[in-house]
Design a protein around this motif. Structure first.
Motif, PDB file in Angstrom:
ATOM      1  N   GLU A  71       0.785  -1.041  -0.243  1.00  0.00           N
ATOM      2  CA  GLU A  71       0.428   0.460   0.065  1.00  0.00           C
ATOM      3  C   GLU A  71       0.943   1.145  -0.222  1.00  0.00           C
ATOM      4  O   GLU A  71       0.264   2.517  -1.024  1.00  0.00           O
ATOM      5  N   ILE A 110      -6.281   6.509  -0.764  1.00  0.00           N
ATOM      6  CA  ILE A 110      -6.691   6.057   0.138  1.00  0.00           C
ATOM      7  C   ILE A 110      -8.664   5.059  -0.557  1.00  0.00           C
ATOM      8  O   ILE A 110      -8.786   3.600  -1.176  1.00  0.00           O
ATOM      9  N   GLN A 114      -8.787   1.217  -1.861  1.00  0.00           N
ATOM     10  CA  GLN A 114     -10.083   0.401  -1.159  1.00  0.00           C
ATOM     11  C   GLN A 114     -10.929   0.207  -1.753  1.00  0.00           C
ATOM     12  O   GLN A 114     -11.316  -1.131  -1.814  1.00  0.00           O
ATOM     13  N   ILE A 170      -8.572  -0.604   8.424  1.00  0.00           N
ATOM     14  CA  ILE A 170      -7.383  -0.607   7.365  1.00  0.00           C
ATOM     15  C   ILE A 170      -7.388   0.784   7.204  1.00  0.00           C
ATOM     16  O   ILE A 170      -6.730   1.341   7.069  1.00  0.00           O
ATOM     17  N   LYS A 173      -5.883   3.133   9.473  1.00  0.00           N
ATOM     18  CA  LYS A 173      -4.700   3.468   9.470  1.00  0.00           C
ATOM     19  C   LYS A 173      -4.034   3.695   8.553  1.00  0.00           C
ATOM     20  O   LYS A 173      -2.756   3.917   8.665  1.00  0.00           O
ATOM     21  N   ASP A 174      -4.555   3.562   7.127  1.00  0.00           N
ATOM     22  CA  ASP A 174      -3.667   4.085   6.407  1.00  0.00           C
ATOM     23  C   ASP A 174      -3.581   5.448   5.647  1.00  0.00           C
ATOM     24  O   ASP A 174      -3.292   6.335   4.643  1.00  0.00           O
ATOM     25  N   LEU A 177       0.377   6.985   6.431  1.00  0.00           N
ATOM     26  CA  LEU A 177       1.110   6.401   5.277  1.00  0.00           C
ATOM     27  C   LEU A 177       1.459   7.714   4.189  1.00  0.00           C
ATOM     28  O   LEU A 177       1.988   7.492   4.207  1.00  0.00           O
TER      29      LEU A 177
END
Length: 237
Positions: A71, A110, A114, A170, A173-174, A177
Protein backbone atom coordinates in the motif's frame (compact mmCIF):
# COMPACT_ATOMS: atom_id res chain seq x y z
CA UNK A 1 0.10 20.59 36.09
CA UNK A 2 2.57 17.92 34.86
CA UNK A 3 4.67 18.94 31.89
CA UNK A 4 3.17 16.18 29.73
CA UNK A 5 -0.34 17.52 30.23
CA UNK A 6 0.83 21.06 29.51
CA UNK A 7 2.22 19.88 26.19
CA UNK A 8 -1.16 18.35 25.34
CA UNK A 9 -3.08 21.53 26.18
CA UNK A 10 -5.48 22.67 23.46
CA UNK A 11 -3.98 26.16 23.46
CA UNK A 12 -0.38 27.22 22.79
CA UNK A 13 2.21 26.37 23.91
CA UNK A 14 0.37 23.05 24.08
CA UNK A 15 -0.04 20.90 20.96
CA UNK A 16 -3.40 19.33 21.77
CA UNK A 17 -5.28 21.49 19.29
CA UNK A 18 -2.81 20.56 16.56
CA UNK A 19 -3.28 16.86 17.28
CA UNK A 20 -7.06 17.18 17.12
CA UNK A 21 -6.79 19.05 13.82
CA UNK A 22 -4.63 16.21 12.52
CA UNK A 23 -7.19 13.68 13.72
CA UNK A 24 -9.93 15.59 11.92
CA UNK A 25 -7.88 15.55 8.71
CA UNK A 26 -7.31 11.81 9.14
CA UNK A 27 -11.04 11.21 9.55
CA UNK A 28 -11.77 13.27 6.44
CA UNK A 29 -9.32 11.14 4.48
CA UNK A 30 -10.67 7.88 5.89
CA UNK A 31 -14.34 8.70 5.33
CA UNK A 32 -13.82 10.15 1.85
CA UNK A 33 -11.52 7.32 0.73
CA UNK A 34 -13.79 4.65 2.22
CA UNK A 35 -16.90 6.01 0.50
CA UNK A 36 -15.08 6.32 -2.82
CA UNK A 37 -13.75 2.78 -2.42
CA UNK A 38 -17.25 1.55 -1.60
CA UNK A 39 -18.64 3.14 -4.76
CA UNK A 40 -15.84 1.58 -6.82
CA UNK A 41 -16.47 -1.73 -5.08
CA UNK A 42 -20.18 -1.78 -5.92
CA UNK A 43 -19.44 -1.10 -9.58
CA UNK A 44 -16.55 -3.55 -9.60
CA UNK A 45 -18.53 -6.34 -7.95
CA UNK A 46 -21.43 -6.09 -10.39
CA UNK A 47 -19.00 -5.72 -13.28
CA UNK A 48 -17.20 -8.91 -12.28
CA UNK A 49 -20.43 -10.83 -11.86
CA UNK A 50 -22.56 -9.53 -14.71
CA UNK A 51 -20.21 -7.63 -17.06
CA UNK A 52 -18.79 -8.74 -20.37
CA UNK A 53 -15.52 -10.68 -20.66
CA UNK A 54 -13.41 -7.58 -21.36
CA UNK A 55 -14.78 -5.72 -18.36
CA UNK A 56 -14.31 -8.75 -16.13
CA UNK A 57 -10.71 -9.13 -17.27
CA UNK A 58 -9.95 -5.44 -16.66
CA UNK A 59 -11.46 -5.61 -13.18
CA UNK A 60 -9.51 -8.77 -12.44
CA UNK A 61 -6.27 -7.02 -13.39
CA UNK A 62 -7.22 -4.00 -11.22
CA UNK A 63 -8.02 -6.04 -8.11
CA UNK A 64 -5.02 -8.34 -8.54
CA UNK A 65 -2.49 -5.53 -8.99
CA UNK A 66 -3.83 -3.39 -6.16
CA UNK A 67 -3.89 -6.29 -3.72
CA UNK A 68 -0.44 -7.50 -4.76
CA UNK A 69 1.50 -4.21 -4.48
CA UNK A 70 2.30 -2.86 -0.97
CA UNK A 71 0.00 0.00 0.00
CA UNK A 72 2.85 2.42 0.69
CA UNK A 73 4.17 1.91 -2.85
CA UNK A 74 0.67 2.40 -4.27
CA UNK A 75 0.19 5.60 -2.28
CA UNK A 76 3.47 7.05 -3.53
CA UNK A 77 2.73 6.00 -7.10
CA UNK A 78 -0.87 7.20 -7.21
CA UNK A 79 -0.22 10.39 -5.28
CA UNK A 80 2.60 11.66 -7.48
CA UNK A 81 2.02 9.91 -10.80
CA UNK A 82 -1.76 10.29 -10.61
CA UNK A 83 -1.69 14.06 -10.17
CA UNK A 84 0.98 14.36 -12.89
CA UNK A 85 -1.14 12.35 -15.36
CA UNK A 86 -4.20 14.49 -14.64
CA UNK A 87 -2.26 17.68 -15.35
CA UNK A 88 -0.79 16.21 -18.54
CA UNK A 89 -4.29 15.33 -19.73
CA UNK A 90 -5.45 18.84 -18.86
CA UNK A 91 -2.57 20.26 -20.91
CA UNK A 92 -3.42 18.05 -23.90
CA UNK A 93 -7.01 19.29 -23.73
CA UNK A 94 -5.83 22.88 -23.70
CA UNK A 95 -6.63 23.61 -20.08
CA UNK A 96 -4.22 25.04 -17.52
CA UNK A 97 -2.73 22.79 -14.89
CA UNK A 98 -4.77 22.38 -11.73
CA UNK A 99 -3.44 22.44 -8.20
CA UNK A 100 -4.90 19.31 -6.66
CA UNK A 101 -5.19 19.63 -2.90
CA UNK A 102 -3.58 17.06 -0.65
CA UNK A 103 -6.99 16.12 0.76
CA UNK A 104 -8.49 15.37 -2.65
CA UNK A 105 -5.40 13.45 -3.76
CA UNK A 106 -5.35 11.50 -0.50
CA UNK A 107 -9.03 10.55 -0.78
CA UNK A 108 -8.44 9.42 -4.36
CA UNK A 109 -5.44 7.30 -3.38
CA UNK A 110 -7.17 5.59 -0.45
CA UNK A 111 -10.35 5.17 -2.52
CA UNK A 112 -8.54 3.37 -5.33
CA UNK A 113 -6.84 1.02 -2.88
CA UNK A 114 -10.04 0.41 -0.93
CA UNK A 115 -12.01 -0.14 -4.15
CA UNK A 116 -10.07 -3.29 -5.04
CA UNK A 117 -10.76 -4.89 -1.68
CA UNK A 118 -14.38 -3.69 -1.60
CA UNK A 119 -14.94 -5.26 -5.00
CA UNK A 120 -14.01 -8.70 -3.70
CA UNK A 121 -15.93 -8.29 -0.43
CA UNK A 122 -19.11 -7.22 -2.20
CA UNK A 123 -18.75 -9.83 -4.93
CA UNK A 124 -18.58 -12.54 -2.30
CA UNK A 125 -21.56 -11.07 -0.46
CA UNK A 126 -23.68 -11.01 -3.62
CA UNK A 127 -22.79 -14.61 -4.41
CA UNK A 128 -23.81 -15.57 -0.85
CA UNK A 129 -27.40 -14.41 -1.42
CA UNK A 130 -29.72 -17.44 -1.79
CA UNK A 131 -30.60 -17.69 -5.48
CA UNK A 132 -34.27 -18.14 -4.64
CA UNK A 133 -34.53 -14.55 -3.42
CA UNK A 134 -33.36 -13.14 -6.75
CA UNK A 135 -35.57 -15.54 -8.69
CA UNK A 136 -38.56 -14.52 -6.57
CA UNK A 137 -37.88 -10.86 -7.36
CA UNK A 138 -37.85 -11.64 -11.07
CA UNK A 139 -41.04 -13.69 -10.71
CA UNK A 140 -42.76 -10.65 -9.19
CA UNK A 141 -41.80 -8.68 -12.29
CA UNK A 142 -39.11 -6.51 -10.70
CA UNK A 143 -36.69 -4.87 -13.11
CA UNK A 144 -32.94 -5.02 -12.52
CA UNK A 145 -32.78 -1.66 -10.74
CA UNK A 146 -35.78 -2.34 -8.51
CA UNK A 147 -34.52 -5.84 -7.67
CA UNK A 148 -31.11 -4.36 -6.86
CA UNK A 149 -32.57 -1.77 -4.51
CA UNK A 150 -35.16 -3.95 -2.79
CA UNK A 151 -33.58 -7.40 -2.82
CA UNK A 152 -29.90 -7.61 -3.74
CA UNK A 153 -28.46 -4.75 -1.69
CA UNK A 154 -30.47 -5.43 1.51
CA UNK A 155 -29.84 -9.19 1.25
CA UNK A 156 -26.09 -8.85 0.69
CA UNK A 157 -25.53 -6.37 3.52
CA UNK A 158 -25.37 -8.90 6.39
CA UNK A 159 -22.77 -10.91 4.46
CA UNK A 160 -20.75 -7.81 3.51
CA UNK A 161 -20.65 -5.97 6.85
CA UNK A 162 -17.79 -7.95 8.48
CA UNK A 163 -15.52 -7.42 5.48
CA UNK A 164 -16.53 -3.79 5.02
CA UNK A 165 -16.02 -3.13 8.72
CA UNK A 166 -12.49 -4.49 8.45
CA UNK A 167 -11.86 -2.26 5.43
CA UNK A 168 -13.00 0.79 7.40
CA UNK A 169 -10.50 -0.03 10.15
CA UNK A 170 -7.80 -0.39 7.50
CA UNK A 171 -8.78 2.95 5.95
CA UNK A 172 -8.35 4.76 9.27
CA UNK A 173 -4.84 3.34 9.60
CA UNK A 174 -3.88 3.87 5.95
CA UNK A 175 -4.25 7.61 6.47
CA UNK A 176 -1.01 7.46 8.47
CA UNK A 177 0.83 6.37 5.31
CA UNK A 178 0.05 9.74 3.73
CA UNK A 179 2.50 11.31 6.15
CA UNK A 180 5.25 10.23 3.72
CA UNK A 181 3.89 12.63 1.10
CA UNK A 182 3.61 15.52 3.55
CA UNK A 183 -0.13 15.54 4.23
CA UNK A 184 -0.80 16.97 7.69
CA UNK A 185 -2.78 14.12 9.21
CA UNK A 186 -2.47 12.82 12.76
CA UNK A 187 0.76 10.87 12.34
CA UNK A 188 2.63 13.73 10.67
CA UNK A 189 1.57 16.39 13.18
CA UNK A 190 2.42 13.99 16.01
CA UNK A 191 5.91 13.57 14.60
CA UNK A 192 6.26 17.34 14.25
CA UNK A 193 5.11 17.94 17.82
CA UNK A 194 7.41 15.26 19.19
CA UNK A 195 10.34 16.61 17.19
CA UNK A 196 9.76 20.17 18.37
CA UNK A 197 9.41 19.27 22.06
CA UNK A 198 11.48 16.05 22.26
CA UNK A 199 8.57 14.54 24.22
CA UNK A 200 8.29 11.54 21.93
CA UNK A 201 6.62 9.19 24.42
CA UNK A 202 3.96 11.75 25.35
CA UNK A 203 2.86 12.56 21.84
CA UNK A 204 3.03 9.07 20.36
CA UNK A 205 1.02 7.73 23.29
CA UNK A 206 -1.51 10.52 22.77
CA UNK A 207 -1.77 9.66 19.07
CA UNK A 208 -2.22 5.99 19.94
CA UNK A 209 -5.04 6.88 22.32
CA UNK A 210 -6.77 8.95 19.62
CA UNK A 211 -6.53 6.09 17.12
CA UNK A 212 -7.87 3.73 19.79
CA UNK A 213 -10.84 6.01 20.49
CA UNK A 214 -11.68 6.07 16.77
CA UNK A 215 -11.45 2.27 16.63
CA UNK A 216 -13.65 1.75 19.69
CA UNK A 217 -16.26 4.24 18.48
CA UNK A 218 -16.23 2.61 15.05
CA UNK A 219 -16.74 -0.83 16.61
CA UNK A 220 -19.83 0.37 18.47
CA UNK A 221 -21.33 1.96 15.34
CA UNK A 222 -20.55 -1.10 13.21
CA UNK A 223 -22.17 -3.40 15.79
CA UNK A 224 -25.35 -1.29 15.68
CA UNK A 225 -25.38 -1.35 11.87
CA UNK A 226 -24.85 -5.11 11.81
CA UNK A 227 -27.61 -5.68 14.35
CA UNK A 228 -29.99 -3.61 12.24
CA UNK A 229 -28.99 -5.40 9.02
CA UNK A 230 -29.46 -8.84 10.59
CA UNK A 231 -32.87 -8.16 12.10
CA UNK A 232 -35.25 -11.00 11.33
CA UNK A 233 -32.40 -13.37 10.44
CA UNK A 234 -31.80 -16.53 12.50
CA UNK A 235 -28.93 -16.26 14.96
CA UNK A 236 -25.82 -18.20 14.08
CA UNK A 237 -24.80 -20.77 16.70
Amino acid sequence: MPAGFQLLSLTPPGWGGVLLAGLFASLQLAIGGYLLGLAIGVGGAFGKLYGGPILRDLLEVYTTVIRAVPELVLILLLYYAGTDIINQLMALAGFPAVDISGLVAGIFVIGVVQGAYSTEVLRGAIKAIPSGQVEAARAYGMGPILALRRVTLPAMLPYAIPGLANLWMIATKDTALLAVVGFSELTLVTRQAAGATKAYMTFYLAAGVLYLVVTLASSVIIALIERHARRGMPRMG
